[in-house]
Design a protein around this motif. Structure first.
Motif, PDB file in Angstrom:
ATOM      1  N   VAL A  37     -84.764 -27.270 -30.798  1.00 34.48           N
ATOM      2  CA  VAL A  37     -84.907 -26.074 -29.969  1.00 34.48           C
ATOM      3  C   VAL A  37     -84.717 -24.835 -30.861  1.00 34.48           C
ATOM      4  O   VAL A  37     -83.898 -24.841 -31.775  1.00 34.48           O
ATOM      5  CB  VAL A  37     -83.900 -26.076 -28.797  1.00 34.48           C
ATOM      6  N   TYR A  39     -84.089 -20.809 -30.388  1.00 32.93           N
ATOM      7  CA  TYR A  39     -83.848 -19.633 -29.573  1.00 32.93           C
ATOM      8  C   TYR A  39     -84.405 -18.404 -30.291  1.00 32.93           C
ATOM      9  O   TYR A  39     -84.563 -18.414 -31.519  1.00 32.93           O
ATOM     10  CB  TYR A  39     -82.359 -19.490 -29.278  1.00 32.93           C
ATOM     11  N   LEU A  47     -81.724 -30.829 -30.914  1.00 35.18           N
ATOM     12  CA  LEU A  47     -81.322 -30.973 -29.526  1.00 35.18           C
ATOM     13  C   LEU A  47     -80.931 -32.423 -29.233  1.00 35.18           C
ATOM     14  O   LEU A  47     -79.882 -32.698 -28.679  1.00 35.18           O
ATOM     15  CB  LEU A  47     -82.459 -30.540 -28.606  1.00 35.18           C
ATOM     16  N   LYS A  60     -76.789 -31.650 -23.699  1.00 33.08           N
ATOM     17  CA  LYS A  60     -76.841 -30.406 -22.894  1.00 33.08           C
ATOM     18  C   LYS A  60     -77.686 -30.578 -21.636  1.00 33.08           C
ATOM     19  O   LYS A  60     -78.345 -29.635 -21.192  1.00 33.08           O
ATOM     20  CB  LYS A  60     -77.415 -29.262 -23.735  1.00 33.08           C
ATOM     21  N   PHE A  62     -80.352 -32.336 -21.343  1.00 30.38           N
ATOM     22  CA  PHE A  62     -81.706 -32.770 -21.706  1.00 30.38           C
ATOM     23  C   PHE A  62     -81.692 -34.259 -22.049  1.00 30.38           C
ATOM     24  O   PHE A  62     -80.719 -34.767 -22.592  1.00 30.38           O
ATOM     25  CB  PHE A  62     -82.212 -31.987 -22.928  1.00 30.38           C
ATOM     26  N   LYS A  77     -85.287 -32.121 -18.225  1.00 27.21           N
ATOM     27  CA  LYS A  77     -83.998 -31.590 -17.780  1.00 27.21           C
ATOM     28  C   LYS A  77     -84.086 -31.352 -16.291  1.00 27.21           C
ATOM     29  O   LYS A  77     -85.059 -30.772 -15.808  1.00 27.21           O
ATOM     30  CB  LYS A  77     -83.636 -30.287 -18.505  1.00 27.21           C
ATOM     31  N   VAL A  80     -82.894 -26.410 -14.912  1.00 28.67           N
ATOM     32  CA  VAL A  80     -82.863 -25.506 -16.061  1.00 28.67           C
ATOM     33  C   VAL A  80     -82.124 -24.212 -15.720  1.00 28.67           C
ATOM     34  O   VAL A  80     -82.040 -23.801 -14.544  1.00 28.67           O
ATOM     35  CB  VAL A  80     -84.281 -25.171 -16.572  1.00 28.67           C
ATOM     36  N   SER A  83     -80.651 -19.578 -19.784  1.00 26.13           N
ATOM     37  CA  SER A  83     -80.277 -19.762 -21.191  1.00 26.13           C
ATOM     38  C   SER A  83     -81.069 -20.874 -21.884  1.00 26.13           C
ATOM     39  O   SER A  83     -80.987 -21.018 -23.111  1.00 26.13           O
ATOM     40  CB  SER A  83     -78.782 -20.070 -21.298  1.00 26.13           C
ATOM     41  N   ASP A  84     -81.841 -21.640 -21.132  1.00 28.91           N
ATOM     42  CA  ASP A  84     -82.702 -22.675 -21.738  1.00 28.91           C
ATOM     43  C   ASP A  84     -84.035 -22.106 -22.221  1.00 28.91           C
ATOM     44  O   ASP A  84     -84.855 -22.839 -22.776  1.00 28.91           O
ATOM     45  CB  ASP A  84     -82.974 -23.797 -20.719  1.00 28.91           C
ATOM     46  N   TYR A  88     -89.421 -25.267 -27.835  1.00 28.42           N
ATOM     47  CA  TYR A  88     -88.999 -26.649 -28.057  1.00 28.42           C
ATOM     48  C   TYR A  88     -90.041 -27.365 -28.917  1.00 28.42           C
ATOM     49  O   TYR A  88     -91.239 -27.298 -28.641  1.00 28.42           O
ATOM     50  CB  TYR A  88     -88.837 -27.364 -26.714  1.00 28.42           C
TER      51      TYR A  88
END
Lengths: 113, 113
Positions: A37, A39, A47, A60, A62, A77, A80, A83-84, A88
């Motif tokens: 992942v 950000y 991840l 987390k 996932f 996931k 969600v 913050s996700d 990816y």
């Protein structure tokens, strides 16, 4: 050669929605499979991973299961959060190829409140 | 935790300059990698190294060289920077001891003007 194909984004979701990002691969032998992942403005973070068929990687909230019969490693996931929101990347590596990572193109996910 | 540190987060260089991007890892990993990331092109492997003083070309080595004089340090060199080398550069390391997982640095944003 090795290759990874993942669904193109962007994927836009509402908070608490279910997320699936499809990933399929082509490789000889028995690769290890990864989801990374990224950000905004940052490097890649691992991840989750799976190293053999039927393994499930999780982290987390996932999950992804290594499916050799369908050469897939789909990321999921259940709920969600904002913050996700990130990009990816699905990736594979093979020990015989020096553990170099082969990446998919990345899927941008945007979660709206 | 594994730490991969890239010396510069943001650089602006002029065309024709020689540019050094430094990367250090603290986990005694044998393998180190340099990738570049570009919109629409994903992550592409430039060079990698399995051991001190060893290097292998990745998918896009043209215009780059590398140096690995010490196990923990892997440098990417742009001999004569060009505008098409404006990109995000990601260093990574890994080893069998880490389950063949590859760990990434935060990335270096290079702009060549």
């Amino acid at each position: 050669g090795d290759s990874v194909t993942q669904m193109e984004g962007p994927v836009t979701l509402s908070e608490e929605a279910f997320l699936t990002i499809n990933c399929t691969y082509t490789a000889t032998g028995y690769p290890s499979l990864f989801w990374y992942v990224q950000y905004p403005g940052e490097g890649l973070q691992l991840l989750l991973k799976a190293t053999k068929a039927d393994d499930k990687g999780s982290n987390k909230g996932f999950e992804a299961t290594y499916r050799k019969e369908t050469t897939s490693f789909h990321l999921e996931k259940g709920s969600v959060q904002v913050s996700d929101s990130a990009v990816y990347f699905c990736a594979l590596s093979r020990q015989a190829a020096g553990n170099k990572l082969t990446f998919g193109g990345g899927t941008r996910v945007l979660v709206k409140p | 935790d594994v730490k991969v540190t890239q010396s510069s987060r943001y650089l602006v260089k002029r065309t024709g300059e020689k540019v050094f991007l430094e990367c250090v890892q603290d986990m005694d990993h044998e393998n180190m990698f340099w990738y570049r990331q570009d919109p629409g092109l994903g992550l592409r492997l430039i060079y990698f190294s399995y051991d001190v003083k060893m290097k292998e070309k990745g998918d896009i080595p043209e215009g780059y060289s590398v140096s690995r004089e010490k196990k923990e340090r892997f440098s990417l060199i742009l001999e004569s920077a060009s505008t098409n080398q404006t990109s995000m550069y990601l260093c990574a390391s890994g080893a069998a001891s880490s389950g063949n997982t590859i760990y990434f640095g935060e990335g270096s944003w290079l702009t060549v003007v």
